[in-house]
Design an enzyme around this catalytic site. Sequence first.
Site, short mmCIF file in Angstrom:
data_model
loop_
_atom_site.label_atom_id
_atom_site.label_comp_id
_atom_site.label_asym_id
_atom_site.label_seq_id
_atom_site.Cartn_x
_atom_site.Cartn_y
_atom_site.Cartn_z
N ASP A 71 0.83 -1.20 0.00
CA ASP A 71 0.00 0.00 0.00
C ASP A 71 0.86 1.25 0.00
O ASP A 71 2.01 1.25 0.46
CB ASP A 71 -0.99 0.01 1.17
CG ASP A 71 -0.46 -0.69 2.41
OD1 ASP A 71 0.74 -1.00 2.47
OD2 ASP A 71 -1.26 -0.92 3.34
N GLU A 130 -5.68 3.36 3.70
CA GLU A 130 -6.13 3.97 4.95
C GLU A 130 -7.59 4.43 4.88
O GLU A 130 -8.28 4.47 5.89
CB GLU A 130 -5.24 5.17 5.32
CG GLU A 130 -3.79 4.81 5.61
CD GLU A 130 -3.61 4.00 6.88
OE1 GLU A 130 -4.59 3.82 7.62
OE2 GLU A 130 -2.49 3.54 7.13
#
Length: 381
Positions: A71, A130
Amino acid sequence: MTLDLIAVRRHLHQIPELAMHESQTHQYLLELINEFTTDNMEVFIPEQLPTAILVKVKGSNSSKSIGYRCDMDALPVSEKTGLEFSSKHDDVMHACGHDIHMTVAIGLLEHFAQHQPVDDLIFFFQPAEESESGAKVAVDSNLFSGDWHVDEFYGLHDTPELPAGTIGCCYPTLFAGTSEVDITLIGKSGHAAYPHQANDMVVASAMLITQLQTIVSRNVDPIQGAVLTFGQINGGTIRNVIAGRVDIKGTIRGLNQEMIQTVKTRIIEICKGIEVGFNCQVKVDINQGGYYPVNNNQKLTDRFMNFMQANPDVDFTVTMPAMTGEDFGYILHHFDGTMFWLGVGNTSALHTDTFNPDESCIEKGINAISSFLEFEMREDD
């Protein structure tokens, strides 16, 4: 050519960007990838996720396609580490260690660019973990199909709970699934001296929260566990005016999807009861998005854990499930795979403004993961 991975990590640390806005990060990663692109590599930028990067390293004798995800996004946190390479972007920081995640992935990609794998490898540099769930966007748009199909997926998350470079894993659930809960109670405001002429939502919300807190204690199997936390409540304007509206925000955490659904159902049922009991309106919005429980595949995870335990060059530990959330759970809901921990040493907690990983974890992580992937390519299904 061998990249200076510490320099890579520190550069990434200085340019953190929020979900779906990872443009500088995207450009920098592409520059690195282009430095060691070979005839066996292919790069793809999906329209659905324009800051994402997919890289295929073609295998020499491929029988399957192995995905590796990292990520890219950061958090709205103002850094206070005092590091020379602190964030250059105001109020944004890699406080969850995604700069470490990306650096490990770049190191793995460079390794396999120089040492052609047996099977195809697909690296997924994913935006928006997130928030906004880039994993869900990717899966729902069939990104991992056709020429980019994936048979099994792997990914890591860093943790300060383990020494730098230590690999941790468990089966079946590494991370809980999460859901956001927004509740609005609507009654009637009025003068504090005339409560009979109003409909007090402060009282109603107090009763609601008390009842909701019985869900985990009385509707959830204590062996399985779940969390229901309300961290924000807003209502009223002044002490002598009865509040006609209260807004409550919270989160559900559960180790399996069935448990999360049980909690959701009970929230809705209890809110309906409050509507009747207090003659008010209760609006409920529960949003899970792509943050499903990170349920590791038994067969692949057994192989992963057995390999790491048997490898004398790897410090490995069996971990307990965590109630934190990760949208890699959505990938594992659709693909077999395994997520695991990479220790970053005894720094402050994840998501804090002083989070400062021990960079020695990078090389150790790359060595352990590349060794496992090479082993996995030799395994017969």
